[in-house]
Design an enzyme around this catalytic site. Structure first.
Site, PDB file in Angstrom:
ATOM      1  N   HIS A 271      39.178  42.238  49.737  1.00 52.16           N
ATOM      2  CA  HIS A 271      40.625  42.061  49.855  1.00 52.16           C
ATOM      3  C   HIS A 271      41.293  42.798  48.698  1.00 52.16           C
ATOM      4  O   HIS A 271      40.798  42.783  47.578  1.00 52.16           O
ATOM      5  CB  HIS A 271      41.008  40.572  49.791  1.00 52.16           C
ATOM      6  CG  HIS A 271      42.366  40.306  50.340  1.00 52.16           C
ATOM      7  ND1 HIS A 271      43.505  40.475  49.603  1.00 52.16           N
ATOM      8  CD2 HIS A 271      42.755  39.922  51.574  1.00 52.16           C
ATOM      9  CE1 HIS A 271      44.548  40.188  50.353  1.00 52.16           C
ATOM     10  NE2 HIS A 271      44.133  39.855  51.551  1.00 52.16           N
ATOM     11  N   ASP A 328      39.483  36.838  57.705  1.00 54.47           N
ATOM     12  CA  ASP A 328      38.967  37.268  59.013  1.00 54.47           C
ATOM     13  C   ASP A 328      37.492  36.986  59.210  1.00 54.47           C
ATOM     14  O   ASP A 328      36.964  37.209  60.303  1.00 54.47           O
ATOM     15  CB  ASP A 328      39.211  38.784  59.174  1.00 54.47           C
ATOM     16  CG  ASP A 328      40.699  39.088  59.298  1.00 54.47           C
ATOM     17  OD1 ASP A 328      41.176  40.025  58.635  1.00 54.47           O
ATOM     18  OD2 ASP A 328      41.376  38.350  60.042  1.00 54.47           O
TER      19      ASP A 328
HETATM   20  C1  SDX Z   1      43.509  41.360  56.114  1.00 57.02           C
HETATM   21  O1  SDX Z   1      46.676  42.690  52.531  1.00 57.02           O
HETATM   22  C2  SDX Z   1      46.527  41.517  53.095  1.00 57.02           C
HETATM   23  O2  SDX Z   1      46.983  40.485  52.604  1.00 57.02           O
HETATM   24  C3  SDX Z   1      45.732  41.547  54.397  1.00 57.02           C
HETATM   25  C4  SDX Z   1      45.441  40.190  55.020  1.00 57.02           C
HETATM   26  C5  SDX Z   1      46.709  39.495  55.474  1.00 57.02           C
HETATM   27  O3  SDX Z   1      46.709  38.246  55.542  1.00 57.02           O
HETATM   28  O4  SDX Z   1      47.667  40.223  55.878  1.00 57.02           O
HETATM   29  O5  SDX Z   1      44.782  39.363  54.083  1.00 57.02           O
HETATM   30  C6  SDX Z   1      44.579  40.332  56.273  1.00 57.02           C
HETATM   31  O6  SDX Z   1      43.719  42.480  56.498  1.00 57.02           O
HETATM   32  C7  SDX Z   1      42.224  40.996  55.429  1.00 57.02           C
HETATM   33  C8  SDX Z   1      41.250  42.215  55.259  1.00 57.02           C
HETATM   34  C9  SDX Z   1      40.528  42.451  56.601  1.00 57.02           C
HETATM   35  N1  SDX Z   1      39.758  43.712  56.530  1.00 57.02           N
HETATM   36  C10 SDX Z   1      38.409  43.708  56.482  1.00 57.02           C
HETATM   37  O7  SDX Z   1      37.721  42.691  56.395  1.00 57.02           O
HETATM   38  C11 SDX Z   1      37.782  45.103  56.555  1.00 57.02           C
HETATM   39  C12 SDX Z   1      36.702  45.236  55.476  1.00 57.02           C
HETATM   40  N2  SDX Z   1      37.378  45.206  54.164  1.00 57.02           N
HETATM   41  C13 SDX Z   1      37.729  46.449  53.585  1.00 57.02           C
HETATM   42  O8  SDX Z   1      37.884  47.566  54.368  1.00 57.02           O
HETATM   43  C14 SDX Z   1      38.542  46.371  52.299  1.00 57.02           C
HETATM   44  O9  SDX Z   1      37.954  45.410  51.518  1.00 57.02           O
HETATM   45  C15 SDX Z   1      40.033  46.092  52.413  1.00 57.02           C
HETATM   46  C16 SDX Z   1      40.692  46.990  53.380  1.00 57.02           C
HETATM   47  C17 SDX Z   1      40.264  44.677  52.789  1.00 57.02           C
HETATM   48  C18 SDX Z   1      40.637  46.321  51.007  1.00 57.02           C
HETATM   49  O10 SDX Z   1      40.570  47.669  50.751  1.00 57.02           O
HETATM   50  P1  SDX Z   1      40.843  48.250  49.280  1.00 57.02           P
HETATM   51  O11 SDX Z   1      41.496  47.223  48.418  1.00 57.02           O
HETATM   52  O12 SDX Z   1      41.504  49.575  49.460  1.00 57.02           O
HETATM   53  O13 SDX Z   1      39.386  48.420  48.705  1.00 57.02           O
HETATM   54  P2  SDX Z   1      38.533  49.747  48.821  1.00 57.02           P
HETATM   55  O14 SDX Z   1      38.414  50.172  50.272  1.00 57.02           O
HETATM   56  O15 SDX Z   1      39.084  50.734  47.850  1.00 57.02           O
HETATM   57  O16 SDX Z   1      37.084  49.259  48.341  1.00 57.02           O
HETATM   58  C19 SDX Z   1      36.783  49.125  46.939  1.00 57.02           C
HETATM   59  C20 SDX Z   1      35.275  49.238  46.861  1.00 57.02           C
HETATM   60  C21 SDX Z   1      34.725  50.482  47.527  1.00 57.02           C
HETATM   61  O17 SDX Z   1      33.456  50.752  46.921  1.00 57.02           O
HETATM   62  P3  SDX Z   1      33.210  52.218  46.244  1.00 57.02           P
HETATM   63  O18 SDX Z   1      33.544  53.219  47.342  1.00 57.02           O
HETATM   64  O19 SDX Z   1      34.185  52.279  45.080  1.00 57.02           O
HETATM   65  O20 SDX Z   1      31.764  52.204  45.855  1.00 57.02           O
HETATM   66  O21 SDX Z   1      34.650  48.148  47.574  1.00 57.02           O
HETATM   67  C22 SDX Z   1      33.940  48.681  48.716  1.00 57.02           C
HETATM   68  C23 SDX Z   1      34.438  50.083  48.955  1.00 57.02           C
HETATM   69  O22 SDX Z   1      33.418  50.886  49.551  1.00 57.02           O
HETATM   70  N3  SDX Z   1      34.275  47.800  49.825  1.00 57.02           N
HETATM   71  C24 SDX Z   1      33.407  47.356  50.723  1.00 57.02           C
HETATM   72  C25 SDX Z   1      34.132  46.494  51.550  1.00 57.02           C
HETATM   73  N4  SDX Z   1      35.397  46.450  51.146  1.00 57.02           N
HETATM   74  C26 SDX Z   1      35.494  47.261  50.077  1.00 57.02           C
HETATM   75  N5  SDX Z   1      32.095  47.626  50.895  1.00 57.02           N
HETATM   76  C27 SDX Z   1      31.490  46.982  51.919  1.00 57.02           C
HETATM   77  N6  SDX Z   1      32.120  46.129  52.763  1.00 57.02           N
HETATM   78  C28 SDX Z   1      33.431  45.866  52.592  1.00 57.02           C
HETATM   79  N7  SDX Z   1      34.057  45.037  53.412  1.00 57.02           N
END
Ligand code: SDX
Length: 390
Positions: A271, A328
């Site tokens: 998140h 989620d």
């Molecule tokens: C919702 O914003 C809100 O409040 C949203 C929400 C709401 O109520 O409206 O809470 C609802 O959308 C919840 C999130 C649902 N999405 C997912 O579950 C999809 C999986 N999660 C990710 O794609 C990610 O964690 C996000 C989109 C939620 C957050 O993205 P960020 O803050 O841009 O983080 P990032 O993509 O830059 O990741 C940071 C690091 C990276 O590693 P490196 O590339 O630096 O090595 O963490 C890793 C990412 O690769 N990473 C994950 C991961 N999420 C981040 N690695 C594996 N699995 C994951 N789920």
């Protein structure tokens, strides 16, 4: 950085607005709607009472709530032309596409009351959206099933009317299931707002151009559809199903995530704001066992989800990146136990989030400091060049 412009990809460090609606402390795992803790709200309130709180800033009196619920009941019917709108769509249409299209179309039935500066017209549009989105959502579900649409039943509560529209049919009377109603009401409440998430920011940006509220909400639905946002709840169930079908161990799947094979992610994890735990995920997980037991459903996808969480939370890769279950991660297993198909999960998120979208649109619209959203950019393209001689 050039001059005053700083690149902030994804707005990680940019506050686009001021808001008094929702407070999140990502480190402490705090979520409050208008100052009330989400734990207290989820335990004591209803979807429409929370909708009123988000929109008006205070809890409604008993009279205000009764009138609000009654007015919404009187606006649940869709114009018959809008019912026919669904005939134009294929059965295979994803319900989120149907939802955003139908909500955009909904505004065309009220061209005489879309003035964003008229408080009465904003109020009746609020009522129409809250009353009709659940009906549109249920029709998207029935369309996918190839089943006849039912008409709303105003003798039922908001949630029971929605459940009847989804699971009732023309051949037999619908029997209210209090376990289902209570569980769905609680899940909807947990989704009602979340400050400047991508879909809410979209609603505010579109609204900042003075686009009407139906067009703004339709845009928000499209933003929520994405698998990185609301679409994640559907993606989690797909992920759990693939792990089960593959027969591979949870540890093996986690290794593939850490190796970023084909860009896979642990859906339902991570998140932008919560860096220790998502208070909503905690509440959903607590109720998952209770709801499945009460519904008499056993689903080993829930066991796989719990195992996945345990393995990930003990792994440095996730700990270093502060990745924890978000809202989620567990909701899909409960929605599935309720009888909803995975493609309806994000639609349920949208119904939950509608009051927050409306509250933010109205706050933006009423704020004299609001200006049309128009971010800057850092230009990295070619410098000026002469047009080629040919
Ligand atoms: C919702 O914003 C809100 O409040 C949203 C929400 C709401 O109520 O409206 O809470 C609802 O959308 C919840 C999130 C649902 N999405 C997912 O579950 C999809 C999986 N999660 C990710 O794609 C990610 O964690 C996000 C989109 C939620 C957050 O993205 P960020 O803050 O841009 O983080 P990032 O993509 O830059 O990741 C940071 C690091 C990276 O590693 P490196 O590339 O630096 O090595 O963490 C890793 C990412 O690769 N990473 C994950 C991961 N999420 C981040 N690695 C594996 N699995 C994951 N789920």
């Amino acid at each position: 950085q050039t001059g005053l412009t700083t690149l902030d990809q994804g707005f990680v460090n940019t506050a686009a607005t001021q808001s008094a609606i929702t407070y999140i402390d990502g480190d402490a795992g705090i979520l409050r709607y208008r100052g009330y803790a989400i734990e207290d709200i989820a335990a004591n309130s209803t979807y429409l009472e929370v909708a009123w709180l988000l929109i008006h800033g205070e809890l409604p009196t008993a009279v205000e709530l009764d009138r609000f619920e009654e007015t919404i009941r009187r606006h649940t019917l869709l114009h018959e032309d809008l019912r026919r709108f669904f005939d134009a769509l294929p059965h295979s249409a994803h319900p989120m596409s149907v939802l955003s299209s139908a909500v955009g179309a909904l505004g065309t039935f009220y061209e005489d009351s879309l003035d964003v500066h008229d408080p009465e017209q904003v109020e009746i549009s609020t009522i129409r959206l809250l009353a009709k989105l659940p009906v549109i959502a249920a029709y998207a579900h029935k369309k996918a099933l190839g089943q006849a649409f039912l008409y709303p039943d105003n003798s039922l509560s908001f949630v029971d009317n929605f459940l009847k529209l989804n699971f009732g049919n023309m051949a037999e009377p619908y029997v209210v299931n209090p376990v289902l109603s209570k569980a769905l009401e609680r899940l909807l409440i947990l989704h009602e707002d979340h400050e400047q998430n991508a879909s809410t920011s979209t609603v505010r940006l579109v609204g900042s151009t003075e686009a009407n509220i139906f067009s703004s909400i339709s845009a928000g639905i499209n933003a929520l559809y994405g698998p990185l946002h609301g679409g994640a709840n559907e993606a989690v169930l797909k992920m759990l199903g693939e792990i089960k079908a593959s027969g591979e161990s949870v540890e093996k799947f986690v290794e593939r995530v850490k190796n970023k094979e084909e860009g896979i992610r642990l859906m339902g994890f991570g998140h932008r704001v919560y860096k220790n735990f998502d208070p909503r995920a905690k509440l959903v997980k607590e109720s998952a066992d209770e709801v499945l037991d009460a519904l008499g459903v056993q689903d080993d996808l829930l066991d796989i989800a719990k195992e996945l969480e345990a393995v990930a939370l003990a792994d440095d890769y996730f700990i270093e990146r502060k990745l924890y279950p978000n809202v989620d991660f567990y909701t899909g297993v409960i929605y599935k136990a309720m009888g909803f198909p995975p493609r309806m999960f994000t639609v349920l998120f949208a119904i939950g989030r509608l009051p927050g979208w409306i509250a933010h649109w109205r706050e933006m619209n009423a704020d004299p400091a609001t200006r049309i959203g128009r971010p800057q950019q850092l230009y990295v393209g070619p410098t000026e060049r002469a047009w080629p001689r040919r």
